[in-house]
Each structure stands twice: as structure tokens, then as C-alpha cells.
Scaffold this motif. Structure first.
Motif, PDB file in Angstrom:
ATOM      1  N   GLU A  26      -2.441 -39.576  -9.897  1.00 28.63           N
ATOM      2  CA  GLU A  26      -2.303 -39.776  -8.732  1.00 28.63           C
ATOM      3  C   GLU A  26      -1.496 -38.470  -8.553  1.00 28.63           C
ATOM      4  O   GLU A  26      -1.494 -38.158  -7.118  1.00 28.63           O
ATOM      5  CB  GLU A  26      -1.836 -40.950  -8.164  1.00 28.63           C
ATOM      6  N   LEU A  27      -1.099 -37.403  -8.873  1.00 30.75           N
ATOM      7  CA  LEU A  27      -0.693 -36.829  -8.971  1.00 30.75           C
ATOM      8  C   LEU A  27      -0.673 -35.361  -9.010  1.00 30.75           C
ATOM      9  O   LEU A  27      -1.077 -34.931 -10.510  1.00 30.75           O
ATOM     10  CB  LEU A  27       1.424 -36.778  -9.668  1.00 30.75           C
ATOM     11  N   GLU A  28      -0.724 -34.518  -8.635  1.00 30.74           N
ATOM     12  CA  GLU A  28      -1.159 -33.069  -8.961  1.00 30.74           C
ATOM     13  C   GLU A  28      -0.348 -32.096  -8.190  1.00 30.74           C
ATOM     14  O   GLU A  28      -0.270 -31.880  -7.060  1.00 30.74           O
ATOM     15  CB  GLU A  28      -2.326 -32.470  -8.362  1.00 30.74           C
ATOM     16  N   VAL A  29       0.883 -31.591  -9.842  1.00 34.89           N
ATOM     17  CA  VAL A  29       1.243 -29.920  -9.204  1.00 34.89           C
ATOM     18  C   VAL A  29       0.700 -28.804  -8.919  1.00 34.89           C
ATOM     19  O   VAL A  29      -0.388 -28.597  -8.976  1.00 34.89           O
ATOM     20  CB  VAL A  29       2.440 -29.728 -10.780  1.00 34.89           C
ATOM     21  N   VAL A  30       0.581 -28.726  -7.610  1.00 30.65           N
ATOM     22  CA  VAL A  30      -0.267 -27.694  -6.918  1.00 30.65           C
ATOM     23  C   VAL A  30       0.289 -25.917  -7.064  1.00 30.65           C
ATOM     24  O   VAL A  30      -0.030 -25.403  -7.226  1.00 30.65           O
ATOM     25  CB  VAL A  30      -0.332 -27.308  -5.511  1.00 30.65           C
ATOM     26  N   ALA A  31       1.555 -26.460  -7.067  1.00 30.00           N
ATOM     27  CA  ALA A  31       2.290 -25.094  -7.760  1.00 30.00           C
ATOM     28  C   ALA A  31       4.008 -25.164  -7.882  1.00 30.00           C
ATOM     29  O   ALA A  31       4.576 -25.901  -7.475  1.00 30.00           O
ATOM     30  CB  ALA A  31       2.397 -24.369  -6.735  1.00 30.00           C
ATOM     31  N   ALA A  32       4.516 -24.185  -8.992  1.00 27.14           N
ATOM     32  CA  ALA A  32       5.973 -24.426  -9.534  1.00 27.14           C
ATOM     33  C   ALA A  32       6.224 -23.067  -9.138  1.00 27.14           C
ATOM     34  O   ALA A  32       6.286 -22.071  -9.163  1.00 27.14           O
ATOM     35  CB  ALA A  32       5.570 -24.681 -11.081  1.00 27.14           C
ATOM     36  N   LEU A  33       7.212 -23.120  -8.594  1.00 31.72           N
ATOM     37  CA  LEU A  33       7.452 -21.836  -7.672  1.00 31.72           C
ATOM     38  C   LEU A  33       9.550 -22.084  -7.802  1.00 31.72           C
ATOM     39  O   LEU A  33      10.398 -22.698  -7.685  1.00 31.72           O
ATOM     40  CB  LEU A  33       8.184 -21.724  -6.270  1.00 31.72           C
ATOM     41  N   ASP A  34       9.696 -20.725  -8.259  1.00 28.23           N
ATOM     42  CA  ASP A  34      11.367 -20.406  -8.304  1.00 28.23           C
ATOM     43  C   ASP A  34      12.378 -20.089  -7.572  1.00 28.23           C
ATOM     44  O   ASP A  34      13.510 -19.813  -8.195  1.00 28.23           O
ATOM     45  CB  ASP A  34      11.153 -19.471  -9.980  1.00 28.23           C
ATOM     46  N   SER A  35      12.020 -20.159  -6.600  1.00 29.96           N
ATOM     47  CA  SER A  35      13.139 -20.095  -5.582  1.00 29.96           C
ATOM     48  C   SER A  35      12.934 -20.393  -3.586  1.00 29.96           C
ATOM     49  O   SER A  35      11.510 -20.850  -3.995  1.00 29.96           O
ATOM     50  CB  SER A  35      13.255 -18.393  -5.416  1.00 29.96           C
ATOM     51  N   GLY A  36      13.689 -21.183  -2.982  1.00 34.18           N
ATOM     52  CA  GLY A  36      13.416 -21.228  -1.740  1.00 34.18           C
ATOM     53  C   GLY A  36      12.692 -20.288  -1.010  1.00 34.18           C
ATOM     54  O   GLY A  36      11.626 -20.502  -0.686  1.00 34.18           O
ATOM     55  N   GLU A  37      12.864 -19.063  -1.549  1.00 34.48           N
ATOM     56  CA  GLU A  37      12.322 -17.305  -0.528  1.00 34.48           C
ATOM     57  C   GLU A  37      10.278 -17.723  -0.935  1.00 34.48           C
ATOM     58  O   GLU A  37       9.855 -18.142  -0.564  1.00 34.48           O
ATOM     59  CB  GLU A  37      13.130 -16.274  -1.498  1.00 34.48           C
ATOM     60  N   ALA A  38      10.800 -17.848  -1.823  1.00 36.89           N
ATOM     61  CA  ALA A  38       8.693 -18.613  -2.847  1.00 36.89           C
ATOM     62  C   ALA A  38       8.866 -19.538  -2.295  1.00 36.89           C
ATOM     63  O   ALA A  38       7.472 -19.614  -1.582  1.00 36.89           O
ATOM     64  CB  ALA A  38       9.099 -18.185  -3.986  1.00 36.89           C
ATOM     65  N   CYS A  39       9.489 -20.755  -2.076  1.00 36.35           N
ATOM     66  CA  CYS A  39       8.591 -21.965  -1.551  1.00 36.35           C
ATOM     67  C   CYS A  39       8.253 -21.556  -0.135  1.00 36.35           C
ATOM     68  O   CYS A  39       6.915 -22.169   0.540  1.00 36.35           O
ATOM     69  CB  CYS A  39       9.353 -22.930  -0.988  1.00 36.35           C
ATOM     70  N   ILE A  40       9.080 -21.136   0.872  1.00 39.76           N
ATOM     71  CA  ILE A  40       8.946 -20.178   1.925  1.00 39.76           C
ATOM     72  C   ILE A  40       7.878 -19.658   2.111  1.00 39.76           C
ATOM     73  O   ILE A  40       7.039 -19.733   3.374  1.00 39.76           O
ATOM     74  CB  ILE A  40      10.140 -19.968   3.277  1.00 39.76           C
ATOM     75  N   TRP A  42       5.274 -19.229   0.257  1.00 38.12           N
ATOM     76  CA  TRP A  42       3.919 -20.157   0.314  1.00 38.12           C
ATOM     77  C   TRP A  42       3.305 -21.249   1.064  1.00 38.12           C
ATOM     78  O   TRP A  42       2.485 -21.253   1.122  1.00 38.12           O
ATOM     79  CB  TRP A  42       4.508 -21.000  -1.552  1.00 38.12           C
ATOM     80  N   LEU A  43       4.554 -21.715   1.910  1.00 39.22           N
ATOM     81  CA  LEU A  43       3.985 -22.296   2.963  1.00 39.22           C
ATOM     82  C   LEU A  43       3.277 -21.135   4.126  1.00 39.22           C
ATOM     83  O   LEU A  43       2.613 -21.624   5.193  1.00 39.22           O
ATOM     84  CB  LEU A  43       5.632 -23.317   3.706  1.00 39.22           C
ATOM     85  N   ASP A  44       4.154 -20.719   4.335  1.00 41.36           N
ATOM     86  CA  ASP A  44       3.444 -19.673   5.252  1.00 41.36           C
ATOM     87  C   ASP A  44       2.402 -18.713   4.871  1.00 41.36           C
ATOM     88  O   ASP A  44       1.573 -18.293   6.195  1.00 41.36           O
ATOM     89  CB  ASP A  44       4.607 -17.616   5.541  1.00 41.36           C
ATOM     90  N   SER A  45       2.179 -18.599   3.667  1.00 45.23           N
ATOM     91  CA  SER A  45       0.578 -18.528   3.454  1.00 45.23           C
ATOM     92  C   SER A  45      -0.912 -19.472   3.756  1.00 45.23           C
ATOM     93  O   SER A  45      -1.563 -19.120   3.806  1.00 45.23           O
ATOM     94  CB  SER A  45       0.651 -18.460   1.950  1.00 45.23           C
ATOM     95  N   GLY A  46      -0.086 -20.751   4.612  1.00 47.14           N
ATOM     96  CA  GLY A  46      -0.675 -21.646   4.749  1.00 47.14           C
ATOM     97  C   GLY A  46      -0.835 -22.294   3.906  1.00 47.14           C
ATOM     98  O   GLY A  46      -1.954 -24.084   4.235  1.00 47.14           O
ATOM     99  N   GLU A  47      -0.182 -21.893   2.481  1.00 51.69           N
ATOM    100  CA  GLU A  47      -0.599 -23.809   2.019  1.00 51.69           C
ATOM    101  C   GLU A  47       0.406 -24.446   1.894  1.00 51.69           C
ATOM    102  O   GLU A  47       1.126 -25.130   2.261  1.00 51.69           O
ATOM    103  CB  GLU A  47       0.018 -22.938   0.215  1.00 51.69           C
ATOM    104  N   ARG A  48      -0.435 -25.860   1.382  1.00 44.41           N
ATOM    105  CA  ARG A  48      -0.025 -27.405   1.804  1.00 44.41           C
ATOM    106  C   ARG A  48      -0.107 -28.307   0.812  1.00 44.41           C
ATOM    107  O   ARG A  48      -0.672 -28.152  -0.301  1.00 44.41           O
ATOM    108  CB  ARG A  48      -0.319 -27.913   3.074  1.00 44.41           C
ATOM    109  N   ALA A  49       1.304 -29.362   0.368  1.00 48.39           N
ATOM    110  CA  ALA A  49       1.375 -30.184  -0.659  1.00 48.39           C
ATOM    111  C   ALA A  49       1.671 -31.078   0.045  1.00 48.39           C
ATOM    112  O   ALA A  49       2.055 -32.153   1.464  1.00 48.39           O
ATOM    113  CB  ALA A  49       1.978 -30.110  -1.269  1.00 48.39           C
ATOM    114  N   ASP A  50       1.397 -32.343  -0.790  1.00 45.86           N
ATOM    115  CA  ASP A  50       1.754 -33.799   0.393  1.00 45.86           C
ATOM    116  C   ASP A  50       2.839 -33.895   0.356  1.00 45.86           C
ATOM    117  O   ASP A  50       3.936 -35.122   0.873  1.00 45.86           O
ATOM    118  CB  ASP A  50       1.079 -35.255  -0.360  1.00 45.86           C
ATOM    119  N   VAL A  51       4.077 -33.656  -0.921  1.00 42.68           N
ATOM    120  CA  VAL A  51       5.521 -33.410  -0.991  1.00 42.68           C
ATOM    121  C   VAL A  51       5.977 -32.409  -2.238  1.00 42.68           C
ATOM    122  O   VAL A  51       5.697 -31.863  -2.863  1.00 42.68           O
ATOM    123  CB  VAL A  51       5.623 -35.332  -2.253  1.00 42.68           C
TER     124      VAL A  51
END
Length: 196
Positions: A26-40, A42-51
Motif C-alpha cells: 500500500e506504500l510507495e517511497v517516491v523520494a528519499a532526500l537528505d535535508s529540509g532544503e532538498a525537501c522544499i 522537491w515540493l517547489d518543483s511541483g512534486e507531491r506525496a501523500d505523507v
């Protein structure tokens, strides 16, 4: 299938959690990032996750600050991963909009069920009920930050427009809620929790 974004500065944690979550169909890891900056980014690029599973204590942007920035970009539930779990940390997580706090030594079954629950709109924090400690007030939170910055009682009193005696009372209450005996222990604990 629920899409999961992992954010942790420790590569072994990223790999380990990703491997554990891949056990669930039921779960798929779509990205594994190593910092808060990388997370922001990733989201700024339009990518999304459910959690988002977000490490609380990272170099650069701390977990709580990353959460605040996530809130400005997208409405994605966040579940904190942490080495520490105490009342103050849980309260701060809840106040900033996290849906839960998971200890990094969590078992497979609890990890998967917790991630699915949060991805489906649930919250882990609500289950814990009220902490036995009194809630940290916004003023105490400001004073905690000032303690970490190394400010004296006089400097805190001036900045907060309070008397030195009132500041001492707030600090005493804060020590009690943090479970520490003095300023040094309070600063160590607050830094260890990665809140400031």
C-alpha cells in the motif's frame, strides 16, 4: 497506493526506512532526500506525496522550520521521525501542524500502520491525549529560544518587556516542564531535541 516522501540527513536511516516501507503493497517511497532544503526544493518543483516522514533534527533547516515551509507550499500531512520523544517535543510538533511523532526504533508493523494512518488523514498525536506536563505557553517558548541563544535574564526581560523576576518565574516553570534543573541542562535538552 500512498506516496511517501522520506527526509533524513542519515543515509542509513533513509535506506532502512525505505526498505521497511517497501514491504507494504500500500506504500510507495517516491523520494528519499537528505535535508529540509532538498525537501522544499522537491515540493517547489511541483512534486507531491501523500505523507512526508521528516527527521526532526537535521543540519541546516531543522525539522520544525521545514514543516513550516511545507505548510506554505502544500497541504501534505507530516509525520516526524525522531531519536527523542518527550512531552515538549510532542507539543511543539502538534502546534506546528505535524500529525505524529515516530521514534526511530519503531517496529515494522507500527511504522507501516502509522504511515498509512497519517496518509489517510489520521493523526497519531491525538491518541496520546494530553501530556502529563503542563502545556508550554507561547511566552515560555520565546524564553526557551532566548535561553538557547545565550541571553541573560536581564536581556530576556528587556526583549519581552517583563521584569527580571517574572522572567525567573517563567524560566522556573520551563525547567519544570522540560524536566531539567538549570539553564545549562535546559539548553542541552532543547538543542538535543533540535527545536532551536
Amino acid at each position: 497506493m500512498k506516496r511517501v516522501l522520506l527526509v533524513d540527513d542519515q543515509n542509513i536511516v533513509l535506506q532502512g526506512v525505505a526498505a521497511l516501507l517497501s514491504v507494504s503493497p500500500e506504500l510507495e517511497v517516491v523520494a528519499a532526500l537528505d535535508s529540509g532544503e532538498a525537501c522544499i526544493d522537491w515540493l517547489d518543483s511541483g512534486e507531491r506525496a501523500d505523507v512526508i516522514l521528516l527527521d526532526m533534527h537535521m543540519p541546516g533547516i531543522k525539522g520544525l522550520d521545514t514543516l513550516k515551509q511545507i505548510r506554505n507550499i502544500a497541504d501534505i500531512p507530516v509525520l516526524f521521525l525522531t531519536t527523542f520523544d518527550d512531552a515538549y517535543l510532542r507539543q511543539q510538533s502538534a502546534e506546528h501542524g505535524a500529525r505524529g511523532l515516530l521514534h526511530k526504533n519503531v517496529g515494522l508493523e507500527e511504522l507501516v500502520s502509522s504511515v498509512l494512518k497519517v496518509a489517510n488523514g489520521g493523526s497519531l498525536l491525538a491518541e496520546k491525549g494530553k501530556d502529563t506536563l503542563g502545556a508550554i505557553t507561547p511566552r515560555e517558548d520565546e524564553i526557551a529560544k532566548a535561553l538557547v541563544e545565550g541571553k541573560t535574564n536581564k536581556e530576556i526581560a528587556s526583549a519581552q518587556n517583563l521584569s527580571p523576576g517574572t522572567v525567573r518565574n517563567y524560566i522556573s516553570n520551563l525547567f519544570s516542564k522540560l524536566g531539567v534543573r538549570n539553564r545549562s541542562e535546559a539548553v542541552v535538552k532543547l538543542k538535543k531535541l533540535g527545536l532551536f
